[in-house]
Design a protein around this motif. Structure first.
Motif, PDB file in Angstrom:
ATOM      1  N   ASP A  21      90.824  40.464  11.051  1.00 20.50           N
ATOM      2  CA  ASP A  21      89.412  40.143  10.893  1.00 20.50           C
ATOM      3  C   ASP A  21      89.030  39.109  11.950  1.00 20.50           C
ATOM      4  O   ASP A  21      89.723  38.100  12.117  1.00 20.50           O
ATOM      5  N   PRO A  22      87.927  39.336  12.702  1.00 18.06           N
ATOM      6  CA  PRO A  22      87.584  38.427  13.817  1.00 18.06           C
ATOM      7  C   PRO A  22      87.238  37.016  13.366  1.00 18.06           C
ATOM      8  O   PRO A  22      87.336  36.076  14.150  1.00 18.06           O
ATOM      9  N   LEU A  23      86.849  36.843  12.100  1.00 20.34           N
ATOM     10  CA  LEU A  23      86.475  35.515  11.623  1.00 20.34           C
ATOM     11  C   LEU A  23      87.628  34.814  10.931  1.00 20.34           C
ATOM     12  O   LEU A  23      87.956  33.665  11.230  1.00 20.34           O
ATOM     13  N   THR A  24      88.291  35.521   9.988  1.00 22.56           N
ATOM     14  CA  THR A  24      89.341  34.885   9.186  1.00 22.56           C
ATOM     15  C   THR A  24      90.738  35.094   9.744  1.00 22.56           C
ATOM     16  O   THR A  24      91.669  34.372   9.400  1.00 22.56           O
ATOM     17  N   GLY A  25      90.928  36.136  10.572  1.00 22.25           N
ATOM     18  CA  GLY A  25      92.251  36.432  11.102  1.00 22.25           C
ATOM     19  C   GLY A  25      93.141  37.201  10.143  1.00 22.25           C
ATOM     20  O   GLY A  25      94.311  37.487  10.450  1.00 22.25           O
ATOM     21  N   LYS A  26      92.599  37.569   8.978  1.00 24.67           N
ATOM     22  CA  LYS A  26      93.401  38.290   7.991  1.00 24.67           C
ATOM     23  C   LYS A  26      93.621  39.740   8.414  1.00 24.67           C
ATOM     24  O   LYS A  26      92.813  40.328   9.132  1.00 24.67           O
ATOM     25  N   ARG A  27      94.726  40.291   7.945  1.00 26.21           N
ATOM     26  CA  ARG A  27      95.088  41.667   8.282  1.00 26.21           C
ATOM     27  C   ARG A  27      94.070  42.640   7.687  1.00 26.21           C
ATOM     28  O   ARG A  27      93.611  42.476   6.561  1.00 26.21           O
ATOM     29  N   ARG A  28      93.756  43.686   8.468  1.00 24.02           N
ATOM     30  CA  ARG A  28      92.875  44.759   7.996  1.00 24.02           C
ATOM     31  C   ARG A  28      93.551  46.098   8.233  1.00 24.02           C
ATOM     32  O   ARG A  28      94.276  46.272   9.227  1.00 24.02           O
ATOM     33  N   THR A  29      93.290  47.044   7.328  1.00 20.95           N
ATOM     34  CA  THR A  29      93.860  48.391   7.454  1.00 20.95           C
ATOM     35  C   THR A  29      92.793  49.427   7.177  1.00 20.95           C
ATOM     36  O   THR A  29      91.726  49.120   6.629  1.00 20.95           O
ATOM     37  N   THR A  30      93.073  50.655   7.568  1.00 23.74           N
ATOM     38  CA  THR A  30      92.216  51.795   7.244  1.00 23.74           C
ATOM     39  C   THR A  30      93.108  52.935   6.770  1.00 23.74           C
ATOM     40  O   THR A  30      94.287  53.000   7.130  1.00 23.74           O
ATOM     41  N   SER A  31      92.560  53.797   5.968  1.00 26.98           N
ATOM     42  CA  SER A  31      93.362  54.909   5.427  1.00 26.98           C
ATOM     43  C   SER A  31      92.489  56.136   5.224  1.00 26.98           C
ATOM     44  O   SER A  31      91.255  56.040   5.174  1.00 26.98           O
TER      45      SER A  31
END
Length: 405
Positions: A21-31
């Motif tokens: 995530d560009p703001l929080t830096g948390k991992r993101r996924t898609t499925s």
């Protein structure tokens, strides 16, 4: 990017990372699921990863234009001048959101923007004064277009839309007109009219340097060097939602030192002497030069009101205070001052802008230039000799008689 495929009750499904995530830096996924075989799911996953890595993936979104504008205004606020941000906010929230705010951002097209511009030109004015029509001026709608173009350009960078629809929309045509200016004679009439005013030096500074209104309102004592005869503006005053606030010069050259002519320098010297007496008398610590005697700041709009009031009582055409700047530039160019010098004194970004904006002055200068260049190349021509006037028959007869007499 990492990914994997796995079996679900209704078929095969893939899942992979899409970056933090560009703001929080948390991992993101898609499925995505529903594939009949593991091979199909694996192939689809690889294609999806490739699209993300190439920046071509565009996830479907119901984000509206209004939602995006709120997000964009919050994002750009730290990077633009306060006055610029307020203009962005006003143009977008007053003229764009009420009309197309509920439109999905990804469904926004150039055609819809063209219709928006037409609507604003026909009936977009929110407050009518006097004989004003119901539509906005083309120049105002053009600014709406420019603001949208910048905002939607960031929407492309952020991956919200594939293409900026404002790039394909038709910018309203804005006719060019020469600025309203006073002649040199009219400028002198005004100077004579306000010679006894407490702020005579301020008006004289405006007329002989062409500085902006905000520069006058923000000029500080430390910006004036009486020994060198220069001013070096360090701050400016801007009006934001009716309130005056400190701002920045429009260009870096706005901070340049400006030399003063002897008359303006002497008037400024006399004013500063009075200003220093007022500081001691009222005990104020305001560093701004052009203020009330007790140190209270003068609102830039008040300076405009005073100026136009004096113009009326002097019997002069009432022009904008900013038009005095144009009057100064026109007078300087007509006087033969080099455009580069005029551009630098006005604080323009380039001499090309100066020449373009004051192109109405060029025709008269062109004739003078033609004569001057020709004199350099060809030399100053000798004045023509008057042809001899033949003597009349009577004069020819009278001559010998007079001699014999």
């Amino acid at each position: 990017m990492k990914g994997s495929v796995y079996k679900r009750p209704n078929g095969w499904e893939y899942k992979h990372d899409i970056g933090p995530d560009p703001l929080t830096g948390k991992r993101r996924t898609t499925s995505r699921g529903g594939f009949k075989t593991k091979t199909e799911a694996t192939r689809a996953m690889r294609e999806s990863i490739a699209r993300f890595e190439e920046g071509r993936h565009m996830a479907p979104s119901r984000r509206t234009v209004e939602e995006f504008i709120k997000e964009w205004l919050a994002a750009v606020r730290p990077s633009v001048a306060k006055g610029t941000w307020v203009k962005y906010r006003n143009y977008l929230t007053l003229y764009v959101v009420p009309v197309i705010g509920t439109t999905t951002l990804q469904e926004l097209t150039a055609r819809r923007l063209d219709l928006l511009y037409g609507h604003l030109l026909d009936g977009g004015r929110l407050h009518r004064r006097g004989q004003q029509g119901s539509g906005l001026a083309p120049a105002t709608v053009a600014v709406v277009h420019q603001t949208l173009r910048r905002a939607l350009g960031d929407a492309v960078k952020w991956g919200y839309i594939r293409r900026n629809p404002a790039e394909d929309a038709h910018r309203p045509r804005v006719g060019r007109r020469a600025p309203t200016v006073w002649t040199s004679d009219q400028l002198r009439v005004f100077i004579d009219h306000i010679r006894d005013d407490r702020l005579y030096a301020m008006y004289l500074l405006l007329i002989t340097t062409g500085v902006r209104r905000g520069t006058l309102a923000g000029l500080r004592r430390a910006d004036v060097d009486l020994d060198l005869g220069t001013i070096s503006p360090s701050t400016t005053r801007v009006v934001i939602d009716g309130q005056a606030d400190d701002g920045e010069q429009k260009t870096l050259s706005g901070y340049r030192p400006l030399s003063l002519d002897p008359l303006t320098l002497e008037a400024l010297r006399a004013y500063i002497a009075t200003w220093e007496v007022d500081r001691k008398t009222f005990g104020h610590t305001n560093e701004r030069l052009f203020c009330w005697p007790d140190g209270t700041a003068i609102h830039p709009d008040t300076i405009t009101d005073w100026f136009q009031g004096y113009a009326r009582t002097a019997g002069l055409p009432v022009i904008r205070l900013h038009d005095v700047r144009h009057s100064y530039a026109s007078a300087a160019l007509k006087a033969g001052v080099h455009p580069k010098v005029v551009s630098e004194r006005l604080g323009h970004a380039s001499v090309a802008f100066t020449l373009s904006f004051y192109s109405h002055v060029i025709p008269g200068m062109d004739k003078d230039a033609a004569d001057e260049i020709a004199s350099v190349i060809l030399g100053t021509p000798e004045p023509p000799t008057a042809p001899a006037v033949p003597e009349s028959p009577d004069e020819m007869e009278e001559g010998p008689q007079a001699e014999s007499a």
